[in-house]
Write an enzyme that holds these catalytic residues in place. Structure first.
Site, mmCIF file in Angstrom:
data_model
loop_
_atom_site.group_PDB
_atom_site.id
_atom_site.type_symbol
_atom_site.label_atom_id
_atom_site.label_comp_id
_atom_site.label_asym_id
_atom_site.label_seq_id
_atom_site.Cartn_x
_atom_site.Cartn_y
_atom_site.Cartn_z
ATOM 1 N N ARG A 23 0.822 -1.212 0.000
ATOM 2 C CA ARG A 23 0.000 0.000 0.000
ATOM 3 C C ARG A 23 0.860 1.268 0.000
ATOM 4 O O ARG A 23 0.462 2.292 0.546
ATOM 5 C CB ARG A 23 -0.969 0.022 1.188
ATOM 6 C CG ARG A 23 -2.037 -1.066 1.103
ATOM 7 C CD ARG A 23 -3.050 -0.940 2.204
ATOM 8 N NE ARG A 23 -3.979 -2.062 2.188
ATOM 9 C CZ ARG A 23 -4.554 -2.568 3.269
ATOM 10 N NH1 ARG A 23 -4.317 -2.043 4.456
ATOM 11 N NH2 ARG A 23 -5.387 -3.585 3.175
ATOM 12 N N ARG A 27 -3.499 6.214 0.047
ATOM 13 C CA ARG A 27 -4.076 7.340 0.775
ATOM 14 C C ARG A 27 -3.088 8.103 1.648
ATOM 15 O O ARG A 27 -3.380 9.215 2.074
ATOM 16 C CB ARG A 27 -5.229 6.825 1.641
ATOM 17 C CG ARG A 27 -6.424 6.362 0.826
ATOM 18 C CD ARG A 27 -7.429 5.660 1.699
ATOM 19 N NE ARG A 27 -6.929 4.376 2.185
ATOM 20 C CZ ARG A 27 -7.583 3.601 3.035
ATOM 21 N NH1 ARG A 27 -8.747 3.993 3.519
ATOM 22 N NH2 ARG A 27 -7.066 2.443 3.419
ATOM 23 N N ARG A 36 -6.864 11.253 -7.171
ATOM 24 C CA ARG A 36 -8.038 10.385 -7.118
ATOM 25 C C ARG A 36 -9.349 11.144 -6.930
ATOM 26 O O ARG A 36 -10.435 10.552 -7.038
ATOM 27 C CB ARG A 36 -7.892 9.404 -5.945
ATOM 28 C CG ARG A 36 -7.124 8.124 -6.227
ATOM 29 C CD ARG A 36 -7.907 7.102 -7.030
ATOM 30 N NE ARG A 36 -9.290 6.989 -6.644
ATOM 31 C CZ ARG A 36 -9.746 6.327 -5.594
ATOM 32 N NH1 ARG A 36 -8.906 5.696 -4.802
ATOM 33 N NH2 ARG A 36 -11.029 6.287 -5.330
ATOM 34 N N ASP A 72 -6.659 -3.584 -7.494
ATOM 35 C CA ASP A 72 -7.385 -4.116 -6.343
ATOM 36 C C ASP A 72 -7.698 -5.575 -6.614
ATOM 37 O O ASP A 72 -7.868 -5.973 -7.778
ATOM 38 C CB ASP A 72 -8.681 -3.330 -6.107
ATOM 39 C CG ASP A 72 -9.326 -3.681 -4.779
ATOM 40 O OD1 ASP A 72 -9.043 -2.992 -3.771
ATOM 41 O OD2 ASP A 72 -10.091 -4.666 -4.724
ATOM 42 N N TYR A 151 -14.803 -12.727 -0.110
ATOM 43 C CA TYR A 151 -15.598 -11.555 -0.487
ATOM 44 C C TYR A 151 -16.834 -11.980 -1.281
ATOM 45 O O TYR A 151 -17.940 -11.462 -1.068
ATOM 46 C CB TYR A 151 -14.763 -10.580 -1.317
ATOM 47 C CG TYR A 151 -13.778 -9.781 -0.516
ATOM 48 C CD1 TYR A 151 -14.205 -8.806 0.385
ATOM 49 C CD2 TYR A 151 -12.409 -9.984 -0.649
ATOM 50 C CE1 TYR A 151 -13.306 -8.054 1.119
ATOM 51 C CE2 TYR A 151 -11.494 -9.235 0.084
ATOM 52 C CZ TYR A 151 -11.954 -8.280 0.975
ATOM 53 O OH TYR A 151 -11.069 -7.551 1.705
#
Length: 349
Positions: A23, A27, A36, A72, A151
């Site tokens: 990561r 962010r 973004r 992702d 998921y």
């Protein structure tokens, strides 16, 4: 001639310990948040201009030894027609979960023509790296079959994975067929990345740590191993990582990967005894430690560098999980410099 990351992953001699961060593109970087703005996560992942820029941002800022392809783990699902949305603050949400044989039958296979944008993005990133950062590797990735299945079965993130485990134990044939299909999907996703120029890949099994070792070996390991086997013709280093998988490391080490990722809960010296002889390790600074004062953090970095160099296989410095969103964006770059400094001094002594 191999770059530093590839050499370490293959347990070959290096002049310094290579560093990258899970990561690292995301962010924690103000330039990422600015880029973004106004775009969805999945939309960003399927736009080559954005993917290229986001992937390269931490290379420029931190001086890491590898870029990790910005994507992702649910992108292959979305590309194959699954209705999925990445909800901010929640994660991937699946509109129609897969819980029956009929649900599985509606899940299409992923084919390379469905992800031409992925190949285009990889090609663009690799071209810029070759031109401006020639010793920086490009790592591709995908989610492991079990994690993607969780998921799909749960319909989104889960604390206990009860529906997933209920299928695993109650209908093991359906569960196995689902994981086999998802394994082929992950392999196709990675194969496209490697064919377009990625120089290594990591298979993330983020939720494997919720399984007992016996259940992991019986229900999950064969499907992860099939992914690595199907990609072995690429002759690039392969990484395998999961969270809270200390009890599974010895099993995960047998799937066919070159590097075993170690989360921050396991000492590297202990991990060294759980993997195959000569197999490389990756890790494993606690991401929360990046919030500590530098005079506290620096000795932790040195401990990990020294433990990695003491391991009989290669070592790639990383966090024990991903960079946290509120991390000071200056800190990862300081860690890179420190790892390079310490390891260079030790190796040249």
């Amino acid at each position: 001639m191999h770059n530093t990351l590839v050499s370490a992953a293959l347990s070959k001699p290096v002049s310094r310990t290579p560093v990258w961060f899970m990561r690292q593109a995301g962010r924690s970087l103000p330039e990422y948040r600015e880029l973004r703005e106004g775009t969805t996560m999945l939309g960003s992942c399927r736009t080559p201009d954005l993917v290229t820029e986001i992937t390269l941002q931490p290379v420029r800022r931190h001086g890491v030894d590898a870029a990790i392809f910005f994507s992702d783990i649910v992108v292959p699902l979305e590309a194959a027609g699954v209705s999925v949305e990445i909800v901010p603050g929640t994660g991937p949400v699946i509109e129609h979960p897969v819980r029956t044989r009929e649900d599985l039958a509606r899940l299409d296979d992923l084919t390379p023509d469905m992800i031409g944008d992925i190949a285009e993005s990889i090609g663009r990133i690799r071209a810029e790296l070759d031109e401006k950062h020639p010793d920086t590797a490009l790592i591709g990735f995908a989610g492991a079959p079990f994690t993607v299945a969780s998921y799909l079965i749960e319909g989104g993130p889960s604390r206990n994975h009860e529906k997933t485990k209920a299928m695993m134990l109650g209908d093991p044939e359906l569960f196995s067929d689902l994981l086999a299909k998802l394994g082929r999907m992950s392999a196709t996703f990675i194969d496209v990345q490697l064919s377009a120029g990625a120089q290594a890949f990591q298979l993330f099994d983020s939720w494997a740590g919720y399984l007992s070792a016996a259940d992991y070996r019986k229900y999950v390991l064969p499907h992860s191993a099939a992914v690595f086997s199907s990609l072995s013709h690429h002759d690039v280093p392969s990484f395998h990582f999961g969270v809270q998988t200390g009890e599974l490391l010895s099993d995960m080490a047998t799937v066919g990967c070159d590097v075993v990722g170690v989360d921050f809960r396991v000492d590297l010296a202990d991990a060294s005894n759980r993997v195959r002889p000569g197999q490389a390790l990756q890790g494993n600074l606690d991401p929360a430690m990046l919030f500590a004062p530098w005079d506290v953090l620096r000795p932790r970095i040195e401990e990990i560098v020294r433990a990695g160099l003491a391991h009989e296989g290669g070592h790639v410095f990383n966090l024990g999980h991903g960079v946290l969103p509120t991390t000071d964006p200056a800190v990862p770059g300081l860690i890179v410099e420190e790892v390079h400094r310490i390891s260079s001094e030790i190796l040249s002594a």
